[in-house]
Design an enzyme around this catalytic site. Structure first.
Site, PDB file in Angstrom:
ATOM      1  N   ARG A  86       0.821  -1.206   0.000  1.00  0.00           N
ATOM      2  CA  ARG A  86       0.000   0.000   0.000  1.00  0.00           C
ATOM      3  C   ARG A  86       0.860   1.263   0.000  1.00  0.00           C
ATOM      4  NH1 ARG A  86      -5.213   0.319   1.224  1.00  0.00           N
ATOM      5  NH2 ARG A  86      -5.196  -1.789   2.113  1.00  0.00           N
ATOM      6  N   LYS A 107      -2.725 -13.609  10.727  1.00  0.00           N
ATOM      7  CA  LYS A 107      -3.218 -14.330  11.897  1.00  0.00           C
ATOM      8  C   LYS A 107      -4.207 -13.452  12.649  1.00  0.00           C
ATOM      9  CE  LYS A 107       1.193 -16.770  12.202  1.00  0.00           C
ATOM     10  NZ  LYS A 107       2.466 -16.937  12.938  1.00  0.00           N
ATOM     11  N   LYS A 138      -2.479 -17.451  19.862  1.00  0.00           N
ATOM     12  CA  LYS A 138      -1.144 -17.262  20.446  1.00  0.00           C
ATOM     13  C   LYS A 138      -0.776 -15.782  20.504  1.00  0.00           C
ATOM     14  CE  LYS A 138       1.323 -16.082  16.691  1.00  0.00           C
ATOM     15  NZ  LYS A 138       2.331 -14.991  16.576  1.00  0.00           N
ATOM     16  N   THR A 172       6.543 -16.656  20.426  1.00  0.00           N
ATOM     17  CA  THR A 172       6.070 -15.293  20.646  1.00  0.00           C
ATOM     18  C   THR A 172       5.891 -14.955  22.123  1.00  0.00           C
ATOM     19  OG1 THR A 172       3.805 -16.058  20.251  1.00  0.00           O
ATOM     20  CG2 THR A 172       4.955 -15.056  18.405  1.00  0.00           C
TER      21      THR A 172
END
Length: 326
Positions: free
Chosen positions: A33, A103, A186, A243
């Protein structure tokens, strides 16, 4: 027959995936973009906004015209989760196999991204990539493994062969729902682990949060039709461990600030990249309540993000829950 491949989304993850695709493809299209990203990739072969200090292959061709992507045979969709529907609608008509690499859960519909894609593009093949992958490591060709989910095994294996690289290893699954749920949940739990670190609650508390958060992921996944073995794999437990253990995770870093007493709206307003967990948390909370799934850690993260509670009260509430069976 030579296949044309493209990536929708010029953030860190999309750029890293485009770099991986050049292993098997002489030309990879990347839609972004931001005009400054497009110009920098085409002229200087790097992405200074989202993936600085990484030199990109010259075979990546960037564009800000989404119509340029419509003739691709394979498209990796890496738009932020809340923009996937609008991005696909702008892309249509398209013939490509669509591989979802974002996600999250769509806010207004509480639908997984595979469900959103099936609505907008009902005739396209759909796949999902999900797993423990920091973008900068993938772009540096450090080893990584992911779940690649597709309902059709033969087509899934064909697609795996087009995206795999020596340092990037996809493992096939037919459980698209499980792969998507692992990646979405997660991110929220990683915020919680960041809070634990920021508040100085210790490694015992972080380990407990990971384990109990994983139990929440399994409960939610079971209610949505995911298989537990999928959530025990790369797209669930594997991604959760990564993570929840590093400040390189945007979601962990967000939680770190919350744990240090900073306001959620201030932390989010100062970010260049999207911390998907912040947008997923309230949607996941509402979805879980609608289907009768108890997710107290998700509730706690939502309370901190909204500013409706502080770390001390959230911890007190969690520790006051009734003792019960694991």
């Amino acid at each position: 027959m030579t296949q044309t491949v493209g990536v929708i989304g010029g953030g860190a993850w999309g750029t890293a995936l485009a770099s991986v695709l050049t292993h098997n493809h002489e030309r990879v299209l990347l839609w972004a973009r931001e005009s400054e990203v497009v110009d920098a990739i085409n002229k200087d072969h790097h992405n200074p906004v989202f993936l600085p200090d990484i030199i990109l292959p010259q075979s990546i061709i960037a564009t800000h015209d989404i119509a340029d992507m419509r003739d691709c045979d394979i498209l990796l969709i890496v738009a932020p989760a809340q923009h996937v529907r609008a991005t696909l609608e702008a892309l249509m008509p398209v013939k490509a196999a669509l591989i979802l690499c974002s996600k999250g859960i769509e806010a207004h519909s509480q639908k997984l991204l595979c469900e959103v894609t099936a609505e907008v593009c009902p005739n396209n093949i759909i796949g999902v990539i999900s797993g423990p992958t920091f973008a900068h490591e993938v772009a540096m060709r450090k080893p990584a493994a992911v779940t690649f989910a597709c309902a059709d095994q033969a087509l899934g294996m064909q697609l795996i062969n087009t995206i795999a690289a020596p340092s990037f290893r996809p493992y096939y699954s037919d459980d698209i729902i499980g792969a998507e749920i692992g990646g979405a949940v997660k991110n929220v739990l990683a915020i919680g682990c960041g809070v634990v670190e920021g508040a100085g609650l210790g490694l015992n508390a972080r380990s407990a949060l990971i384990a109990r958060g994983y139990a929440e992921m399994l409960r939610y996944g079971a209610a949505k039709g995911a298989r537990p073995e999928t959530l025990a794999g790369l797209s669930g437990l594997g991604d959760l461990v990564l993570t929840c253990s590093s400040e390189n995770s945007r979601n962990f870093a967000l939680g770190l600030g919350l744990g240090q007493g900073k306001a959620g709206h201030e932390l989010l307003s100062n970010r260049v990249s999207v911390a998907e967990g912040a947008q997923t948390a309230p949607v996941l909370q509402a979805s879980a309540k609608n289907i009768g799934v108890d997710m107290p850690i998700v509730d706690a993260v939502c309370a901190l993000l909204d500013g409706n509670s502080n770390v001390q009260n959230v911890v007190k509430t969690l520790l006051a829950r009734p003792l019960t069976y694991e």
